[in-house]
Design an enzyme around this catalytic site. Structure first.
Site, PDB file in Angstrom:
ATOM      1  N   ARG A 237       0.668  -1.201   0.302  1.00 59.12           N
ATOM      2  CA  ARG A 237       0.264  -0.485  -0.177  1.00 59.12           C
ATOM      3  C   ARG A 237       0.691   0.793   0.214  1.00 59.12           C
ATOM      4  NH1 ARG A 237      -0.824  -2.253   5.710  1.00 59.12           N
ATOM      5  NH2 ARG A 237       0.020  -0.189   7.346  1.00 59.12           N
ATOM      6  N   ARG A 304      -3.055  -7.032   8.866  1.00 57.21           N
ATOM      7  CA  ARG A 304      -1.042  -6.328   8.380  1.00 57.21           C
ATOM      8  C   ARG A 304      -0.478  -6.525   8.828  1.00 57.21           C
ATOM      9  NH1 ARG A 304      -3.177  -0.935  11.258  1.00 57.21           N
ATOM     10  NH2 ARG A 304      -4.636  -2.310  11.787  1.00 57.21           N
ATOM     11  N   ASP A 340      -6.063   6.156  10.142  1.00 57.60           N
ATOM     12  CA  ASP A 340      -6.384   4.772  10.996  1.00 57.60           C
ATOM     13  C   ASP A 340      -6.368   4.789  12.093  1.00 57.60           C
ATOM     14  OD1 ASP A 340      -3.864   5.694  10.351  1.00 57.60           O
ATOM     15  OD2 ASP A 340      -3.035   3.596  10.067  1.00 57.60           O
ATOM     16  N   GLU A 541       1.933  13.451  18.789  1.00 57.27           N
ATOM     17  CA  GLU A 541       1.787  13.299  17.602  1.00 57.27           C
ATOM     18  C   GLU A 541       0.173  13.645  17.711  1.00 57.27           C
ATOM     19  OE1 GLU A 541       0.266   8.834  15.246  1.00 57.27           O
ATOM     20  OE2 GLU A 541       0.191   9.317  17.147  1.00 57.27           O
TER      21      GLU A 541
END
Length: 587
Positions: A237, A304, A340, A541
């Site tokens: 991806r 994943r 996500d 973040e």
């Protein structure tokens, strides 16, 4: 002069050929199937086994599955795998004891991140000449210099061991040093790099910024697209396609035409990737006109690897294998989006099992691709390739019309994601107003970041009013959505990229009202970052936009620090808006 003309002609021919080859390659390799799956590697498959065993042994308290797929091997895979198979198992349930597993990991693996070495960028200076001249407040300036100094903390170089023995590492070799986001994100990431570069340019670190771009170009040259991140398990991806914007910002700052010449063939290849069958969707609008737009679609239908144990648990409610595979693809495609995870991708929010990312045509992805097409035309013009200029101006004009036709809501004065009936590769989908996602997300305003929209004065006025009344602008910045789902790309989290894209689009419009709103957003965001840094000693973040100075939460991992794009956006905002001496910096 004759020699110069010949060189230009050869360069133009080379670019046109690169575009033709890239388009042909992507068309043939993707065919008309939506079920492309990139093969995994034996190393990644084994590390997923180790990850599952570690969860069984250590439990899920403070468990980060990514750690285990990042571990470099000390010995060959066959030797390590054999030793793993020979571990004594507890007779009661077949698991491995904590003591035995810890001993095995210490003996056979290096630490996660040990295959990256610290790097001191050659173009870093403690206080660059002309750094943030509009920041007059002494406390803010001192803090900005600390944020600037974090580039040294986040700079790495891939160890020579990775190039020498790539079979022992999931980390991919890269030609140049990197700047990582921070914490568990110990490798380079695609879309993070745009805001890292924006910050590096404020820090006058042009060589480091250029090196990042060339790393990403090397991934295109090897894989045909920029990977989500520089790991074996990310080869299935990409992430939001912002490479052309990185190159544009460096070129605007340095005038480096050689960089443009070097990168343009790779951009043509990336554009072909995003417009191949797996990503392209045709929509027939209410007037019967056909439009080509794009969606996220990972080339993967399994858990994943970096979150394998979590994905298996999430898919456990599906009994049918094909349903599980479709769900896994939608999870990976949400990761490709950078969002996500979010209710934005759920058919029945906030039910995570209704994730259907491949059934969404996203507003922001198509805005980024519009930007890519405009940038490619700009670069081609800079080197005299008029054929490519003409082709990409036609593509960008068509995409602008498609964005207006499929996404724009005249009543809400914003652009809305469009839901497909399914994620399958139908020949064409007929547009219906009921399929627009009426929920408010910060992404609904991302097209304003692109010149065709911020240059439209009457449109800007409508969008500014819609943003002001959307409910997204909170006490400490722009919320990602209005739904508190527990997912990290939802309320009450705010993310640096979203603050920056919206504020910069408002500024570029030239509207006084829009600039005032952009400055209000920037002031809130800078304050919250400053106060959270003062309290914790680190940059975060994501932040909680309801509470000034509080970092965000939610999602599948603990809050991360460092942090590449947060640092970059703070520096970019301070360069644009400054900070007067008499303005308070506290919440």
């Amino acid at each position: 002069m004759a020699l110069h003309a010949l060189t230009l002609l050869l360069c133009t021919f080379s670019l046109s050929l690169s575009f033709a080859v890239a388009s042909s390659h992507m068309a043939s390799s993707s065919s008309s199937s939506c079920s492309v799956v990139t093969p995994s590697t034996p190393l990644v498959s084994f590390l997923e086994q180790l990850q599952e065993t570690a969860l069984q042994t250590f439990g899920d308290s403070n468990f980060d599955p990514k750690t285990y797929v990042d571990l470099p091997l000390k010995f060959t895979l066959s030797e390590t795998h054999q030793a793993f198979q020979n571990l004594p198992r507890l007779s009661s349930n077949g698991t491995v004891s904590a003591e035995v597993l810890k001993g095995f990991i210490n003996r056979y693996f290096k630490g996660a991140g040990d295959d990256l070495v610290c790097w001191q960028p050659h173009d870093f200076v403690a206080e660059p000449e002309g750094f943030l001249t509009k920041v007059k407040h002494p406390e803010v300036r001192a803090w900005a210099l600390k944020v600037h100094s974090l580039w040294r903390n986040l700079s790495r170089k891939v160890s020579r061991e990775v190039e020498k023995n790539p079979q022992l590492h999931t980390l991919l070799p890269l030609p140049n040093p990197v700047v990582i986001p921070g914490s568990r994100f110990r490798e380079v990431y695609y879309w993070d790099s745009y805001w890292v570069i924006r910050g590096l340019l404020v820090s006058k670190m042009h060589k480091t910024a250029t090196a990042i771009v060339m790393n990403l170009v090397s991934l295109i040259e090897k894989y045909g697209f920029v990977l989500n991140g520089a790991r074996q398990y990310y080869t299935n991806r990409s992430q939001p396609p912002l490479l052309s914007s990185m190159i544009y910002e460096i070129y605007r700052s340095t005038g480096d035409i050689e960089l443009v010449k070097r990168c343009l063939p790779a951009l043509l290849k990336e554009h072909a990737f995003w417009n191949s069958d797996i990503h392209r969707v045709t929509i027939v609008d209410a007037q019967g006109h056909s439009h080509n737009l794009n969606r996220y679609q990972a080339m993967w239908n399994k858990p994943r690897p970096e979150s394998s144990t979590m994905d298996k648990k999430s898919a456990s409610k599906f009994l049918n294998i094909s349903e599980k595979q479709h769900f896994y693809r939608d999870i990976a495609s949400a990761a490709e989006s950078g969002w996500d995870f979010s209710t934005r991708w759920m058919r029945v929010p906030p039910d995570y099992s209704t994730l259907a990312t491949t059934s969404v045509i996203p507003v922001d992805l198509n805005a980024y691709l519009l930007g890519m097409e405009i940038n490619i035309a700009f670069f081609a013009k800079a080197i005299g390739d008029e054929t490519t200029v003409k082709h990409f101006m036609e593509l960008s004009d068509a995409r602008k019309k498609a964005i207006n036709s499929v996404f724009w809501s005249p009543s809400k004065k914003q652009w809305l994601d469009y839901w497909l009936n399914s994620g399958t590769c139908e020949v064409a989908h007929v547009w219906e107003a009921k399929h627009q996602n009426k929920n408010v997300f910060a992404s609904n305003f991302v097209p304003l970041w692109m010149e065709p929209f911020y240059s439209d004065g009457s449109l800007v006025g409508n969008v500014v009013h819609a943003l002001k009344t959307s409910g997204l602008i909170r006490a400490a910045g722009i919320a990602t959505s209005l739904t508190d789902s527990g997912q990290q790309w939802d309320f009450p989290n705010g993310w640096a990229p979203l603050q920056h894209m919206l504020a910069e689009g408002l500024v570029k419009s030239g509207s006084k009202e829009a600039r005032l709103l952009a400055e209000e957003i920037a002031i809130k965001w800078i304050r919250s970052n400053y106060v959270s840094y003062k309290k914790t000693g680190v940059m975060h973040e994501k932040l909680d936009v309801e509470k000034c100075g509080e970092y965000g939460g939610g999602g599948e991992y603990a809050p991360q620090t460092g942090f590449g794009w947060s640092n970059g956006v703070v520096l970019a905002f301070l360069e644009e808006f400054g900070w007067p001496q008499d303005r308070s910096i506290d919440c």
